[in-house]
Design an enzyme around this catalytic site. Structure first.
Site, mmCIF file in Angstrom:
data_model
loop_
_atom_site.group_PDB
_atom_site.id
_atom_site.type_symbol
_atom_site.label_atom_id
_atom_site.label_comp_id
_atom_site.label_asym_id
_atom_site.label_seq_id
_atom_site.Cartn_x
_atom_site.Cartn_y
_atom_site.Cartn_z
ATOM 1 N N ALA A 177 0.965 -1.173 0.002
ATOM 2 C CA ALA A 177 -0.122 0.086 -0.032
ATOM 3 C C ALA A 177 0.857 1.258 0.009
ATOM 4 O O ALA A 177 2.101 1.143 0.326
ATOM 5 C CB ALA A 177 -0.921 -0.102 1.365
ATOM 6 N N GLY A 236 0.341 -4.861 0.855
ATOM 7 C CA GLY A 236 -0.875 -5.089 0.301
ATOM 8 C C GLY A 236 -0.471 -5.832 -0.983
ATOM 9 O O GLY A 236 -1.606 -6.144 -1.821
ATOM 10 N N GLU A 272 -1.128 -9.260 -0.498
ATOM 11 C CA GLU A 272 -2.519 -9.517 -0.080
ATOM 12 C C GLU A 272 -3.453 -9.494 -1.508
ATOM 13 O O GLU A 272 -4.532 -10.425 -1.703
ATOM 14 C CB GLU A 272 -3.050 -8.218 0.984
ATOM 15 C CG GLU A 272 -2.333 -8.388 2.360
ATOM 16 C CD GLU A 272 -2.835 -7.385 3.012
ATOM 17 O OE1 GLU A 272 -2.230 -6.378 2.740
ATOM 18 O OE2 GLU A 272 -3.338 -7.700 4.142
ATOM 19 N N GLU A 313 4.154 -5.750 7.234
ATOM 20 C CA GLU A 313 3.617 -4.829 7.866
ATOM 21 C C GLU A 313 3.968 -4.355 9.291
ATOM 22 O O GLU A 313 3.978 -3.283 9.975
ATOM 23 C CB GLU A 313 1.950 -4.895 7.837
ATOM 24 C CG GLU A 313 1.539 -4.574 6.587
ATOM 25 C CD GLU A 313 1.528 -5.646 5.691
ATOM 26 O OE1 GLU A 313 2.473 -6.616 5.963
ATOM 27 O OE2 GLU A 313 0.766 -5.744 4.645
HETATM 28 N N1 T1G Z 1 4.735 3.130 -0.187
HETATM 29 C C1 T1G Z 1 5.195 4.711 -0.280
HETATM 30 N N2 T1G Z 1 6.612 4.871 -0.837
HETATM 31 C C2 T1G Z 1 7.324 3.637 -0.948
HETATM 32 C C3 T1G Z 1 6.772 2.450 -0.669
HETATM 33 C C4 T1G Z 1 5.454 2.154 -0.288
HETATM 34 N N3 T1G Z 1 5.063 0.843 0.332
HETATM 35 N N4 T1G Z 1 8.001 1.289 -0.733
HETATM 36 C C5 T1G Z 1 8.920 2.185 -1.075
HETATM 37 N N5 T1G Z 1 8.708 3.432 -1.123
HETATM 38 C C6 T1G Z 1 9.420 4.466 -1.944
HETATM 39 C C7 T1G Z 1 10.743 4.849 -1.003
HETATM 40 O O1 T1G Z 1 10.393 5.661 0.084
HETATM 41 C C8 T1G Z 1 11.580 5.294 -1.860
HETATM 42 O O2 T1G Z 1 11.288 6.692 -2.226
HETATM 43 C C9 T1G Z 1 11.211 4.426 -3.203
HETATM 44 O O3 T1G Z 1 10.068 3.945 -2.883
HETATM 45 C C10 T1G Z 1 12.262 3.405 -3.456
HETATM 46 O O4 T1G Z 1 12.345 2.656 -2.169
HETATM 47 C C11 T1G Z 1 -2.558 -2.945 3.100
HETATM 48 C C12 T1G Z 1 -1.101 -1.245 4.749
HETATM 49 C C13 T1G Z 1 9.578 -2.426 -2.324
HETATM 50 C C14 T1G Z 1 11.473 -3.776 -1.649
HETATM 51 O O5 T1G Z 1 6.618 -2.438 3.908
HETATM 52 O O6 T1G Z 1 10.437 -2.909 0.903
HETATM 53 O O7 T1G Z 1 1.029 -2.752 2.151
HETATM 54 O O8 T1G Z 1 13.404 7.843 -1.698
HETATM 55 O O9 T1G Z 1 14.763 2.493 -1.894
HETATM 56 O O10 T1G Z 1 15.446 -0.735 -2.796
HETATM 57 O O11 T1G Z 1 -1.765 -4.391 4.566
HETATM 58 O O12 T1G Z 1 10.834 -0.126 -1.049
HETATM 59 O O13 T1G Z 1 12.702 7.303 -3.804
HETATM 60 O O14 T1G Z 1 11.459 9.241 -2.610
HETATM 61 O O15 T1G Z 1 13.157 0.927 -0.890
HETATM 62 O O16 T1G Z 1 14.205 -0.930 -4.746
HETATM 63 C C15 T1G Z 1 4.098 -2.707 3.231
HETATM 64 C C16 T1G Z 1 8.406 -1.358 1.646
HETATM 65 C C17 T1G Z 1 3.470 -1.514 3.106
HETATM 66 C C18 T1G Z 1 7.318 -2.500 1.931
HETATM 67 C C19 T1G Z 1 11.924 -1.817 -2.969
HETATM 68 N N6 T1G Z 1 5.205 -2.678 2.298
HETATM 69 N N7 T1G Z 1 9.159 -1.064 0.543
HETATM 70 O O17 T1G Z 1 13.187 -1.572 -2.610
HETATM 71 O O18 T1G Z 1 13.562 0.847 -3.355
HETATM 72 S S1 T1G Z 1 1.967 -1.253 4.261
HETATM 73 C C20 T1G Z 1 6.458 -2.593 2.685
HETATM 74 C C21 T1G Z 1 10.181 -1.908 0.384
HETATM 75 C C22 T1G Z 1 0.960 -2.223 3.591
HETATM 76 C C23 T1G Z 1 -1.311 -3.460 3.625
HETATM 77 C C24 T1G Z 1 -0.443 -2.643 4.384
HETATM 78 C C25 T1G Z 1 11.071 -1.319 -0.722
HETATM 79 C C26 T1G Z 1 11.165 -2.249 -1.952
HETATM 80 P P1 T1G Z 1 12.237 7.739 -2.584
HETATM 81 P P2 T1G Z 1 13.570 1.703 -2.039
HETATM 82 P P3 T1G Z 1 14.078 -0.599 -3.334
#
Ligand code: T1G
Length: 653
Positions: free
Chosen positions: A69, A108, A111, A131
């Site tokens: 998400a 998400g 999911e 999460e």
């Molecule tokens: N939302 C918004 N921005 C995100 C994001 C996200 N989920 N994930 C990454 N970014 C931004 C990050 O801040 C950076 O921004 C850019 O993308 C590149 O990220 C309903 C509620 C996917 C493995 O916890 O693990 O889903 O600095 O440097 O090394 O149940 O990003 O470029 O401005 O990390 O290629 C759950 C979080 C969310 C995964 C990619 N998901 N992200 O790694 O790039 S909560 C996560 C990561 C959720 C549901 C719930 C990694 C990546 P900027 P990066 P990367």
């Protein structure tokens, strides 16, 4: 080439053999932002209504399927359709929907895939519900659908830890149905065709075996034991362990729990850390500056720190040339490095081929000239200015003028070390934290004359070493040790004012530190700080409060765990409160006619966290730290500050 249908700015589709192939293209990670949810919703309605469409594939553009998400939307008013709405439509579609996981399917993203009727992954895919690392639980069906596919114990282990599963594990667990290569879209279209006209497996309709309490305890014990006051892991366990109840009831409980946790201080803190880690490597003035190429790294000093750095470099694919003073020391260093690699091999972190490749890239020597091929040389020799300056003068003669010199010093002034070389522009600090092959934090020290591309190279090497780089200016102890000294000083003031080591440690451990300050002090040893205090004694301003309790302990030979006694006693290795220490503290109070008072845990925390934040403000004012969140990252990753409290600067509000 079939035409493209645009459902929203980030969701398009082509039709192949009557199958709607939907692609999400929402850089940088295909987060399920509002426009993505809108586009998917429209694509699903179209697929349902269009008679010529027999099924649907969902995939992502670029290297990610869906990264989750959109965390940036948290705290803003919800925009319909919500992710659960879209996911419900996928599962309920009358036609087959196949997920083609071309990359990371996280949160998400996974999911959404769980609600599809079939899941295929390419080798690049990584799956997980991380999460809890953001202080929340999955909020779009993960705690209810995953156990229906893989069982409650496996779902608890995966979700409560928030870890990533590779595709082979995901296939064997039952999350995935099939693996594919670069032909994943063809394989997915083929899968849809096979599903057309067959009864669709709707995950939400699957039964889940009622849980065995011992299984729940076993699968959650490790994670919950490390939760240290965090709420999300336990809530995730509760939701999964009760997922055998009616599906709709479980979904409602999960959504309510997610929304409550999402708006909690703990989740705000963990989101702060998430974004802080990505901000830290964005250094003003380095835009467009290319790092110098680094393939061969020289390591001077192959002791505990040097060998740890060597292992990190070998694991990252670098060639390493280790230098020590005499051949026997160099050979001893090699044995130490090989020993660490063998531990990686034994633990399965490294396979035999990897072990052989890494050891083949290692050589050691006692001859300076053998470092001539190095692109970067890191010194981790004895922390003495003359020793380090002399080494850099020697290295000046043997390495290329464009090669970079890095000092790992913790307390010396790197500018003074740099001034020993003919090219101080090529010098920077790379302050690793021990054990260097384990600890993520790396303070990248920008010296007075460090060239921009040298600093950029330090950051690039840190990233390749899988470290968390934080840039710091030159000051005694840089960011971490300077704040640690301030925090330790305040703790010693508290001792003199009336608190005891065990009370201070208990207050810190209740807050979420894995170990209290005095227990850490005993583990590291008291002699290093004692030596530094004695060196500084002559320059110490008499007006500044100075507590002598630690000196008394050292004079009594209480140097910490390794001497069997320090702030605590360690009979048979167990940390025990020692009345002798209490007596020493009381005697020091009496010398200064201090009337001891008692302190609550909150008061102790307020004083210690306040001392950290005050020192942090000074580091910002002096330009040593670029941003408050960098300070938080250093204290979380180098000094045990609980991430779910956000760091000292975040915590002070
Ligand atoms: N939302 C918004 N921005 C995100 C994001 C996200 N989920 N994930 C990454 N970014 C931004 C990050 O801040 C950076 O921004 C850019 O993308 C590149 O990220 C309903 C509620 C996917 C493995 O916890 O693990 O889903 O600095 O440097 O090394 O149940 O990003 O470029 O401005 O990390 O290629 C759950 C979080 C969310 C995964 C990619 N998901 N992200 O790694 O790039 S909560 C996560 C990561 C959720 C549901 C719930 C990694 C990546 P900027 P990066 P990367």
């Amino acid at each position: 080439m079939s035409d493209v249908t645009t459902f929203s700015a980030t969701v398009t589709a082509t039709t192949r053999n009557g199958i709607l192939v939907v692609t999400i293209d929402n850089p940088p990670v295909n987060a399920t932002s509002a426009d993505v949810r809108l586009g998917l919703s429209r694509a699903l309605a179209h697929a349902e209504a269009e008679g010529t469409i027999s099924g649907m594939v969902i995939t992502g553009a670029g290297k990610t399927f869906i990264g989750g998400a959109d965390i940036k939307e948290f705290g803003k008013p919800a925009i319909e359709p919500t992710l659960p709405d879209v996911i419900e439509k996928i599962e309920a579609l009358s036609k087959p929907v196949v997920a083609a996981l071309n990359g990371a399917a996280l949160g998400g993203g996974l999911e959404l895939a769980l609600a599809c009727h079939y899941r295929i992954a390419s080798p690049a895919a990584q799956l997980g519900l991380p999460e809890v690392k953001l202080g929340i639980v999955p909020g779009a069906g993960g705690t209810q659908r995953l156990p229906r596919l893989i069982g409650i114990p496996a779902a608890i282990e995966l979700i409560a830890s928030g870890r990533i599963a590779k595709i082979n594990e995901a296939l064997s667990l039952g999350i995935l149905d099939e693996l594919a290569g670069t032909d994943i879209l063809d394989v997915a279209i083929n899968a849809v065709q096979k599903l057309v006209g067959t009864p669709l497996r709707r995950t939400g309709e699957l039964a889940v075996a009622p849980p065995d309490p011992t299984e729940i305890e076993k699968s959650s014990r490790k994670t919950l034991s490390k939760a240290r006051g965090q709420k999300a892991p336990a809530e995730a366990v509760r939701l999964i362990a009760s997922s055998h109840r009616p599906f709709a009831e479980g979904l409602a409980d999960e959504r309510a729990t997610f929304l409550t946790l999402r708006d909690s201080r703990e989740a705000a803190a963990l989101r702060h850390v998430f974004f802080a880690e990505r901000e830290a490597s964005k250094v003003a003035g380095l835009e467009g500056i290319d790092p110098r190429p680094v393939n061969t790294i020289g390591l001077c000093g192959l002791g505990l720190m040097g060998s740890g750095i060597a292992v990190a470099a070998l694991s990252a694919g670098y060639t390493v040339i280790g230098l020590d003073q005499i051949p026997e020391a160099a050979e001893k260093g090699r044995e130490r490095i090989i020993g660490l690699l063998e531990r990686n091999l034994a633990s399965g972190r490294l396979n035999r081929a990897g072990f052989d490749a890494q050891t083949a890239r290692l050589s050691v020597t006692a001859t300076d000239a053998d470092l001539s091929p190095c692109d970067l040389v890191i010194e981790a020799v004895f922390d003495d200015l003359d020793v380090k300056a002399d080494l850099f003068r020697r290295l000046d003669k043997v390495i290329r003028p464009d090669a970079i010199l890095a000092t790992n010093t913790s307390y010396l002034n790197p500018d003074e070390i740099a001034s020993a070389t003919k090219h101080p522009q090529r010098v920077l600090g790379l302050h690793f934290f021990s054990p260097a092959h384990v600890m993520r934090l790396l303070e990248v020290v920008r010296c007075r004359e460090t060239a921009p591309d040298v600093l950029a190279t330090g950051l690039a090497v840190a990233k390749k070493l899988k470290k968390l780089p934080v840039v710091t200016g030159v000051t005694e102890g840089f960011i971490g040790n300077r704040i640690f000294s301030a925090y330790r000083r305040e703790a010693e003031f508290l001792l003199e004012d009336g608190a005891l080591p065990q009370e201070i440690d208990a207050a810190l451990e209740d807050y979420g530190f894995p170990m209290g300050l005095f227990a850490v002090y005993d583990m590291a040893g008291l002699e290093i700080a004692w030596a530094r205090r004695k060196r500084q004694a002559a320059m110490r301003a008499l007006s500044k409060r100075y507590v002598e309790i630690a000196d008394r302990l050292c004079e009594a030979g209480r140097l910490g765990q390794k001497s069997g006694r320090g702030w605590y006693a360690y009979p048979d290795g167990r940390k025990t409160v020692d009345p002798e220490v209490t007596a020493i503290i009381e005697a020091e109070r009496a010398k200064k006619s201090v009337v001891a008072r008692s302190f609550s845990k909150d008061e102790i925390r307020q004083r210690l966290l306040g001392a950290m934040a005050t020192e942090g403000e000074a580091l910002l004012a002096e330009g040593i730290a670029a941003r408050a969140s960098d300070i938080d990252l250093v204290m979380i990753n180098g000094y045990g500050f609980p991430a779910h409290k956000g760091g000292p600067m975040f915590a002070k509000g």
